[in-house]
Design an enzyme around this catalytic site. Structure first.
Site, PDB file in Angstrom:
ATOM      1  N   ASP A  17      39.326  -9.117  41.408  1.00  0.00           N
ATOM      2  CA  ASP A  17      40.307  -8.946  40.334  1.00  0.00           C
ATOM      3  C   ASP A  17      41.657  -9.461  40.825  1.00  0.00           C
ATOM      4  O   ASP A  17      42.002  -9.311  42.001  1.00  0.00           O
ATOM      5  CB  ASP A  17      40.442  -7.485  39.917  1.00  0.00           C
ATOM      6  CG  ASP A  17      41.342  -7.328  38.699  1.00  0.00           C
ATOM      7  OD1 ASP A  17      40.864  -7.556  37.577  1.00  0.00           O
ATOM      8  OD2 ASP A  17      42.528  -7.002  38.875  1.00  0.00           O
ATOM      9  N   GLU A  19      45.999  -9.862  39.858  1.00  0.00           N
ATOM     10  CA  GLU A  19      47.177  -9.596  39.027  1.00  0.00           C
ATOM     11  C   GLU A  19      48.066 -10.828  39.117  1.00  0.00           C
ATOM     12  O   GLU A  19      48.196 -11.430  40.196  1.00  0.00           O
ATOM     13  CB  GLU A  19      47.933  -8.359  39.503  1.00  0.00           C
ATOM     14  CG  GLU A  19      47.120  -7.069  39.448  1.00  0.00           C
ATOM     15  CD  GLU A  19      46.568  -6.754  38.078  1.00  0.00           C
ATOM     16  OE1 GLU A  19      47.244  -7.091  37.070  1.00  0.00           O
ATOM     17  OE2 GLU A  19      45.482  -6.165  37.988  1.00  0.00           O
ATOM     18  N   HIS A 156      45.459  -1.728  36.121  1.00  0.00           N
ATOM     19  CA  HIS A 156      46.196  -2.991  36.248  1.00  0.00           C
ATOM     20  C   HIS A 156      46.720  -3.215  37.668  1.00  0.00           C
ATOM     21  O   HIS A 156      47.764  -3.839  37.855  1.00  0.00           O
ATOM     22  CB  HIS A 156      47.325  -3.082  35.224  1.00  0.00           C
ATOM     23  CG  HIS A 156      46.839  -3.091  33.808  1.00  0.00           C
ATOM     24  ND1 HIS A 156      46.158  -4.156  33.268  1.00  0.00           N
ATOM     25  CD2 HIS A 156      46.920  -2.145  32.832  1.00  0.00           C
ATOM     26  CE1 HIS A 156      45.838  -3.876  32.011  1.00  0.00           C
ATOM     27  NE2 HIS A 156      46.283  -2.674  31.729  1.00  0.00           N
ATOM     28  N   ASP A 161      41.031  -2.064  39.979  1.00  0.00           N
ATOM     29  CA  ASP A 161      40.303  -2.729  38.896  1.00  0.00           C
ATOM     30  C   ASP A 161      39.034  -3.399  39.422  1.00  0.00           C
ATOM     31  O   ASP A 161      38.005  -3.434  38.731  1.00  0.00           O
ATOM     32  CB  ASP A 161      41.198  -3.764  38.210  1.00  0.00           C
ATOM     33  CG  ASP A 161      42.231  -3.112  37.298  1.00  0.00           C
ATOM     34  OD1 ASP A 161      42.378  -1.880  37.374  1.00  0.00           O
ATOM     35  OD2 ASP A 161      42.892  -3.830  36.527  1.00  0.00           O
TER      36      ASP A 161
END
Length: 557
Positions: A17, A19, A156, A161
């Site tokens: 994952d 960001e 988030h 995540d």
């Protein structure tokens, strides 16, 4: 052991994952990587790293993720991290939720760092859930985590995540195995067909589609609309789906499901664009990623009831306040507004300053980012002068702000503060893009009525836009018949039954349409005509604009 022989619950997976600073992999940057390695269904080791994107993190991203500029200030950049991450991944099968997003960011970063793109086989938990549980109806990671009651809940941040995705994937592996997809080969072939050229037999679905502008609606075997698209040549666009060539995994899945294609002709490309947007909102087709709800492009709002107002980014237009926009590029808007507020020392907080009551300056003043009006350290007049310089830029008059940015950039470069100079230079680029977009669009509420002229194959095409929506489109031929028709249209659309003293109430749909129109015409050589005091005045302005570029468009008497 080959993929054909490897049991699906014994393979090695790396669940990833990211960001990022925004949604567009072409312009945004990775700020955090989280990954968990799985031996079959069991997590074994994790990877977690914050990354300095060499730019400010937009406030909306900080609010969403909790990642601040201070947190990434001393973090390494992506080029330093990727070699270790590539080694961590190895030749494992990758797992993502909404794979296309993460893969696009990773591959762009790899290419920029001089590394090979990620070519690992991968699974997408969103696609798997959609295929195996079509009646579930919701496929966001948070929804799936709740549905499977996994111990990790998405927040988030990259590693939490990734852990949530790993737990969801573990449950999906169990379902896949029960469905007979018990090896990697079977599962990968089911979700991502290896044959890239096996859809040519479906090209007959385009047989009766017109070669004109409009919208096409792809349906599955049950007659449900699963995708809505637009084109200026429907037949050509639909046929292109079925030609041989590389396709994304989402396209492969779509083409496997489509069994029938209907269409709606619009006659114009812009008409197709607006109709497509409307139908996607209404029908919510399974394979349409963008536009399922009104995106509510942002505005900049000023509340002049405040003695020391601060410009804010909003997505809803309220009756009070003054608005600039709409803006189609949120990233440009956030970066430019943040830098401009810093340069001019505008109020950064939401504190309502009351006359006669002074506060102690906060850390924004100490950091030289605010002029501390709350402490009485600047007058209303001086503050307003600074505010006007900033807001002029968002009203299509950017010269003051541009000159100040250039001055500050040159000072920073002269003092060898190259990172700050680069940031200001990016702000200048954002300002230029915003200025072009806003040319002729001042206050959105006062510009929902206007006329646009575009030349198509030497013939002027006139678009009549009222209340933020395209009402009519006329190809203006050089004779009195078409002039009279245009005058009737102008009268009916802009003057009959219109009370121009009443302000418009702008809906989300009107904002969306205005934003689509702005973005569409921003890339084309068009002329914008204001609505005059009467139909005749408006028509005169239109033909004056045409004659100023070419006498050939002057109507015959």
């Amino acid at each position: 052991m080959t993929a054909e022989q490897t049991p699906i619950d014994k393979a090695t997976y790396v669940v990833i994952d990211l960001e990022t600073t925004g949604l567009d992999h072409r312009s945004e940057q990775i700020i955090e990587i989280g990954a968990v390695k799985m031996n079959g269904r069991s997590p074994s080791v994790t990877f977690e790293q914050l990354i300095n994107p060499n730019r400010l993190i937009p406030p909306t991203i900080t609010k969403l993720t909790g990642i601040t500029n201070d947190m990434i200030y001393n973090a390494p950049d992506i080029d330093s991290i990727l070699p270790a991450f590539v080694n961590f991944v190895g030749d494992s099968t990758l797992v993502f939720h909404n794979a296309s997003f993460d893969i696009s960011f990773l591959n762009r970063a790899a290419r920029k760092a001089g590394l090979k793109s990620f070519r690992n086989r991968f699974f997408d938990t969103k696609l798997i859930a959609q295929k195996l549980r079509p009646l579930l109806g919701f496929y966001r990671l948070a929804n799936l985590a709740e549905h499977f009651n996994v111990p990790y809940r998405p927040n988030h941040r990259a590693l939490p995540d990734a852990l949530a995705t790993a737990e969801v994937f573990s449950h999906l592996l169990e379902i896949m195995k029960s469905e007979g997809l018990d090896t990697l080969d079977k599962a990968l072939d089911f979700f991502y067909p290896k044959k890239r050229h096996d859809f040519e037999h479906k090209i007959s679905l385009a047989k009766n589609l017109p070669k004109s502008s409009g919208v096409y609606l792809m349906k599955n075997r049950y007659g449900n609309i699963i995708y809505v698209g637009k084109s200026k040549d429907i037949n050509k666009r639909v046929r292109s789906y079925f030609y041989a060539g590389s396709k994304t995994e989402r396209q492969l899945s779509l083409l496997s499901d489509v069994e029938k294609i209907d269409h709606i002709k619009t006659g114009t490309e812009i008409g197709a664009l607006l109709l497509e947007s409307k139908l996607i909102k209404k029908l919510k087709p399974e394979y349409n990623v963008l536009g399922k709800r009104y995106r509510r492009h942002p505005f900049v709002r000023i509340d002049y009831e405040d003695d020391f107002p601060t410009p804010k980014i909003v997505r809803k237009v309220a009756p009070s306040g003054f608005y600039y926009g709409p803006f189609s590029n949120t990233t440009d808007l956030e970066l430019l507004l943040e830098v401009a507020k810093d340069l001019y020392g505008l109020k950064q907080c939401d504190y309502k300053i009351k006359p006669g009551k002074k506060m102690s300056p906060c850390f924004y003043y100490q950091a030289n980012r605010c002029t501390a009006p709350c402490a009485g350290m600047i007058t209303k007049e001086d503050y307003k002068e600074r505010l006007v310089a900033v807001m002029d830029a968002f009203d299509g008059r950017p010269d003051k702000l541009r000159n100040e940015l250039i001055r500050r950039r040159d000072i920073a470069a002269g003092n060898l503060r190259f990172e700050k100079a680069a940031l200001i230079n990016r702000s200048l680029n954002s300002l230029d893009r915003i200025a072009k977009l806003l040319e002729g669009i001042r206050d959105a509420r006062a510009n929902l009525d206007f006329i646009l002229i575009e030349e198509i194959k030497g013939m002027p095409r006139v678009y009549l836009i009222a209340n933020g929506q395209l009402k009519s489109c006329i190809d203006l031929k050089n004779n009195e018949k078409y002039t009279a028709k245009l005058l009737r249209k102008i009268t009916k659309i802009y003057f009959i039954g219109k009370d121009k003293t009443q302000p418009y109430q702008i809906s989300a749909e009107q904002i969306e349409n205005l934003s689509l129109l702005t973005a569409y015409f921003h890339k084309r050589p068009v002329k914008k005509i204001k609505i005059g005091n009467s139909p005749t005045d408006t028509l005169k302005s239109l033909f004056y604009s045409l004659s100023s570029s070419s006498n050939a468009h002057t109507p015959k008497k």
